[in-house]
Design a protein around this motif. Structure first.
Motif, PDB file in Angstrom:
ATOM      1  N   PRO A 135       2.116 -18.448   3.495  1.00  0.00           N
ATOM      2  CA  PRO A 135       1.460 -19.763   3.582  1.00  0.00           C
ATOM      3  C   PRO A 135       0.327 -19.802   2.570  1.00  0.00           C
ATOM      4  O   PRO A 135      -0.032 -18.767   2.001  1.00  0.00           O
ATOM      5  N   PRO A 136      -0.256 -20.952   2.299  1.00  0.00           N
ATOM      6  CA  PRO A 136      -1.415 -20.989   1.394  1.00  0.00           C
ATOM      7  C   PRO A 136      -2.558 -20.201   2.018  1.00  0.00           C
ATOM      8  O   PRO A 136      -2.998 -20.495   3.132  1.00  0.00           O
ATOM      9  N   LEU A 137      -3.022 -19.185   1.311  1.00  0.00           N
ATOM     10  CA  LEU A 137      -4.046 -18.300   1.842  1.00  0.00           C
ATOM     11  C   LEU A 137      -5.406 -18.613   1.238  1.00  0.00           C
ATOM     12  O   LEU A 137      -5.506 -19.062   0.096  1.00  0.00           O
ATOM     13  N   GLY A 138      -6.460 -18.340   2.009  1.00  0.00           N
ATOM     14  CA  GLY A 138      -7.804 -18.434   1.481  1.00  0.00           C
ATOM     15  C   GLY A 138      -8.054 -17.329   0.466  1.00  0.00           C
ATOM     16  O   GLY A 138      -7.276 -16.372   0.357  1.00  0.00           O
ATOM     17  N   PHE A 139      -9.152 -17.446  -0.260  1.00  0.00           N
ATOM     18  CA  PHE A 139      -9.448 -16.498  -1.330  1.00  0.00           C
ATOM     19  C   PHE A 139      -9.536 -15.069  -0.803  1.00  0.00           C
ATOM     20  O   PHE A 139      -9.031 -14.134  -1.433  1.00  0.00           O
ATOM     21  N   ALA A 140     -10.171 -14.869   0.346  1.00  0.00           N
ATOM     22  CA  ALA A 140     -10.373 -13.516   0.865  1.00  0.00           C
ATOM     23  C   ALA A 140      -9.043 -12.823   1.159  1.00  0.00           C
ATOM     24  O   ALA A 140      -8.869 -11.638   0.845  1.00  0.00           O
ATOM     25  N   LEU A 141      -8.081 -13.548   1.753  1.00  0.00           N
ATOM     26  CA  LEU A 141      -6.785 -12.940   2.047  1.00  0.00           C
ATOM     27  C   LEU A 141      -5.995 -12.677   0.773  1.00  0.00           C
ATOM     28  O   LEU A 141      -5.308 -11.656   0.659  1.00  0.00           O
ATOM     29  N   ARG A 142      -6.078 -13.571  -0.193  1.00  0.00           N
ATOM     30  CA  ARG A 142      -5.397 -13.325  -1.479  1.00  0.00           C
ATOM     31  C   ARG A 142      -5.968 -12.084  -2.157  1.00  0.00           C
ATOM     32  O   ARG A 142      -5.239 -11.264  -2.717  1.00  0.00           O
ATOM     33  N   ARG A 143      -7.281 -11.978  -2.108  1.00  0.00           N
ATOM     34  CA  ARG A 143      -7.930 -10.822  -2.723  1.00  0.00           C
ATOM     35  C   ARG A 143      -7.543  -9.538  -1.995  1.00  0.00           C
ATOM     36  O   ARG A 143      -7.318  -8.498  -2.622  1.00  0.00           O
ATOM     37  N   ARG A 144      -7.449  -9.596  -0.683  1.00  0.00           N
ATOM     38  CA  ARG A 144      -7.062  -8.424   0.101  1.00  0.00           C
ATOM     39  C   ARG A 144      -5.671  -7.926  -0.305  1.00  0.00           C
ATOM     40  O   ARG A 144      -5.449  -6.727  -0.485  1.00  0.00           O
ATOM     41  N   LEU A 145      -4.723  -8.857  -0.444  1.00  0.00           N
ATOM     42  CA  LEU A 145      -3.372  -8.462  -0.828  1.00  0.00           C
ATOM     43  C   LEU A 145      -3.315  -8.002  -2.282  1.00  0.00           C
ATOM     44  O   LEU A 145      -2.545  -7.105  -2.629  1.00  0.00           O
ATOM     45  N   LYS A 146      -4.121  -8.599  -3.135  1.00  0.00           N
ATOM     46  CA  LYS A 146      -4.188  -8.145  -4.529  1.00  0.00           C
ATOM     47  C   LYS A 146      -4.677  -6.694  -4.598  1.00  0.00           C
ATOM     48  O   LYS A 146      -4.116  -5.865  -5.332  1.00  0.00           O
ATOM     49  N   LEU A 147      -5.707  -6.362  -3.828  1.00  0.00           N
ATOM     50  CA  LEU A 147      -6.218  -4.999  -3.802  1.00  0.00           C
ATOM     51  C   LEU A 147      -5.194  -4.041  -3.205  1.00  0.00           C
ATOM     52  O   LEU A 147      -5.077  -2.891  -3.642  1.00  0.00           O
ATOM     53  N   ALA A 148      -4.423  -4.501  -2.206  1.00  0.00           N
ATOM     54  CA  ALA A 148      -3.365  -3.667  -1.641  1.00  0.00           C
ATOM     55  C   ALA A 148      -2.303  -3.356  -2.692  1.00  0.00           C
ATOM     56  O   ALA A 148      -1.788  -2.232  -2.772  1.00  0.00           O
ATOM     57  N   ALA A 149      -1.962  -4.363  -3.515  1.00  0.00           N
ATOM     58  CA  ALA A 149      -0.985  -4.149  -4.583  1.00  0.00           C
ATOM     59  C   ALA A 149      -1.510  -3.135  -5.596  1.00  0.00           C
ATOM     60  O   ALA A 149      -0.781  -2.237  -6.033  1.00  0.00           O
ATOM     61  N   GLU A 150      -2.765  -3.259  -5.971  1.00  0.00           N
ATOM     62  CA  GLU A 150      -3.350  -2.330  -6.940  1.00  0.00           C
ATOM     63  C   GLU A 150      -3.451  -0.920  -6.358  1.00  0.00           C
ATOM     64  O   GLU A 150      -3.252   0.069  -7.064  1.00  0.00           O
ATOM     65  N   THR A 151      -3.754  -0.831  -5.054  1.00  0.00           N
ATOM     66  CA  THR A 151      -3.832   0.473  -4.403  1.00  0.00           C
ATOM     67  C   THR A 151      -2.484   1.182  -4.445  1.00  0.00           C
ATOM     68  O   THR A 151      -2.401   2.385  -4.687  1.00  0.00           O
ATOM     69  N   GLY A 152      -1.409   0.429  -4.225  1.00  0.00           N
ATOM     70  CA  GLY A 152      -0.075   1.013  -4.246  1.00  0.00           C
ATOM     71  C   GLY A 152       0.556   1.075  -5.622  1.00  0.00           C
ATOM     72  O   GLY A 152       1.676   1.568  -5.769  1.00  0.00           O
ATOM     73  N   GLY A 153      -0.139   0.556  -6.630  1.00  0.00           N
ATOM     74  CA  GLY A 153       0.396   0.601  -7.985  1.00  0.00           C
ATOM     75  C   GLY A 153       1.560  -0.321  -8.210  1.00  0.00           C
ATOM     76  O   GLY A 153       2.462  -0.015  -9.003  1.00  0.00           O
ATOM     77  N   GLN A 201       0.806  -1.217   0.000  1.00  0.00           N
ATOM     78  CA  GLN A 201       0.000   0.000   0.000  1.00  0.00           C
ATOM     79  C   GLN A 201       0.840   1.269   0.000  1.00  0.00           C
ATOM     80  O   GLN A 201       0.344   2.341  -0.344  1.00  0.00           O
ATOM     81  N   SER A 202       2.112   1.152   0.371  1.00  0.00           N
ATOM     82  CA  SER A 202       2.957   2.345   0.467  1.00  0.00           C
ATOM     83  C   SER A 202       3.149   3.033  -0.870  1.00  0.00           C
ATOM     84  O   SER A 202       3.388   4.248  -0.921  1.00  0.00           O
ATOM     85  N   GLY A 203       3.076   2.275  -1.966  1.00  0.00           N
ATOM     86  CA  GLY A 203       3.302   2.862  -3.280  1.00  0.00           C
ATOM     87  C   GLY A 203       4.761   3.080  -3.614  1.00  0.00           C
ATOM     88  O   GLY A 203       5.086   3.641  -4.665  1.00  0.00           O
ATOM     89  N   VAL A 204       5.661   2.648  -2.737  1.00  0.00           N
ATOM     90  CA  VAL A 204       7.102   2.843  -2.937  1.00  0.00           C
ATOM     91  C   VAL A 204       7.720   1.676  -3.697  1.00  0.00           C
ATOM     92  O   VAL A 204       8.643   1.868  -4.489  1.00  0.00           O
ATOM     93  N   TYR A 205       7.192   0.483  -3.483  1.00  0.00           N
ATOM     94  CA  TYR A 205       7.791  -0.727  -4.057  1.00  0.00           C
ATOM     95  C   TYR A 205       6.912  -1.240  -5.199  1.00  0.00           C
ATOM     96  O   TYR A 205       5.793  -1.693  -4.992  1.00  0.00           O
ATOM     97  N   ARG A 206       7.446  -1.175  -6.426  1.00  0.00           N
ATOM     98  CA  ARG A 206       6.674  -1.586  -7.593  1.00  0.00           C
ATOM     99  C   ARG A 206       6.622  -3.096  -7.747  1.00  0.00           C
ATOM    100  O   ARG A 206       5.793  -3.636  -8.457  1.00  0.00           O
ATOM    101  N   LEU A 207       7.549  -3.797  -7.081  1.00  0.00           N
ATOM    102  CA  LEU A 207       7.563  -5.253  -7.105  1.00  0.00           C
ATOM    103  C   LEU A 207       7.826  -5.764  -5.694  1.00  0.00           C
ATOM    104  O   LEU A 207       8.792  -5.346  -5.047  1.00  0.00           O
ATOM    105  N   VAL A 208       6.956  -6.644  -5.211  1.00  0.00           N
ATOM    106  CA  VAL A 208       7.095  -7.251  -3.894  1.00  0.00           C
ATOM    107  C   VAL A 208       7.007  -8.761  -4.069  1.00  0.00           C
ATOM    108  O   VAL A 208       6.044  -9.272  -4.650  1.00  0.00           O
ATOM    109  N   VAL A 209       8.022  -9.481  -3.577  1.00  0.00           N
ATOM    110  CA  VAL A 209       8.008 -10.941  -3.603  1.00  0.00           C
ATOM    111  C   VAL A 209       7.872 -11.398  -2.165  1.00  0.00           C
ATOM    112  O   VAL A 209       8.736 -11.112  -1.328  1.00  0.00           O
TER     113      VAL A 209
END
Length: 272
Positions: free
Chosen positions: A182-200, A170-178
């Protein structure tokens, strides 16, 4: 992970009333709706990042996506570890589970990502979160990765891992994060996907193969990721298969001569 996102728009998307043309257009424009053979988000205006292989660029629809979530599957999961996806991240320590995170190393994931890391550290910053081994600094420098633009975060438990991943995205500073998760449920994967999109930026999550995937079945866990790839290390390079969007052809990628994967504990070489 903090609970600050509001998903009010997720409720009752399909009401009892008929859906008109404008409603359909609005639905298709949503960030979390994937449309069949679509290879990248329609809202992404940034150009994809070249992977370093023309065949892989073609498979990816132009290159690595600039935003969203990419999942890589390689190696084989340790038996008995996380039989079910995690629906919440608690204070479970990470150290006892390092064997599980390391299961995806040594099978081509780093070799696949090195050209991407090279490009991104030349123009911006990259974060590695919970890497199961530290990068081999000398080798990565030889491959063109700028270490001064590389952040390594070692969380202590699952909660810190989730929090750090979301905050960095979400910081928008890191364009690539690896991030090794652990294996996440759909809701947590979606949450992190939206965080990535929010930070570009783009989040890449390496996972070991499950038993069904290792057996060759072209399926992967339910996920909002735009790209899911299976990676195998071969004698002459790498083979890559795309699970989402599904593609029947397996792509073979050649590595530079002399590229030998590291077997030293505690380091990630350029081509493991």
């Amino acid at each position: 992970m903090r609970h600050e996102h509001s998903y009010r728009g997720d409720r009752h998307i399909m009401g009892a009333h008929a859906i008109g043309g404008n409603d359909v257009a609005e639905l298709l424009a949503r960030h979390d709706i994937w449309r069949g053979r679509q290879t990248r988000p329609p809202e992404s205006s940034a150009a994809p990042c070249p992977s370093g292989w023309s065949a892989l660029d073609e498979l990816l629809g132009g290159g690595w996506p600039s935003e969203g979530l990419v999942e890589l599957y390689a190696g084989r999961a340790s038996s008995g570890m996380w039989r079910r996806p995690c629906e919440r991240l608690d204070t479970t320590p990470l150290k006892p589970h390092q064997d599980w995170f390391q299961s995806s190393l040594g099978h081509g994931t780093t070799a696949l990502l090195i050209p991407w890391l090279h490009r991104q550290t030349r123009t911006g910053r990259v974060a590695l979160i919970n890497p199961p081994a530290l990068p081999c600094a000398e080798r990565w420098q030889r491959e063109g990765v700028r270490l001064d633009n590389l952040l390594v975060i070692q969380p202590r438990n699952l909660r810190e891992l989730g929090w750090a991943t979301e905050e960095v995205l979400q910081s928008g500073v890191y364009r690539l994060v690896v991030a090794w998760l652990p294996p996440l449920g759909f809701a947590l994967r979606r949450r992190l996907k939206l965080a990535a999109e929010t930070g570009g930026g783009c989040l890449v999550t390496p996972y070991p193969l499950g038993a069904e995937m290792a057996a060759g079945t072209p399926t992967a866990p339910s996920s909002p990721a735009w790209v899911q790839l299976v990676v195998h290390r071969r004698a002459q390079g790498l083979s890559v298969r795309r699970l989402k969007p599904f593609h029947p052809r397996e792509v073979h990628l050649e590595l530079d001569a002399g590229g030998v994967e590291s077997t030293l504990p505690g380091t990630i070489d350029a081509t493991p």
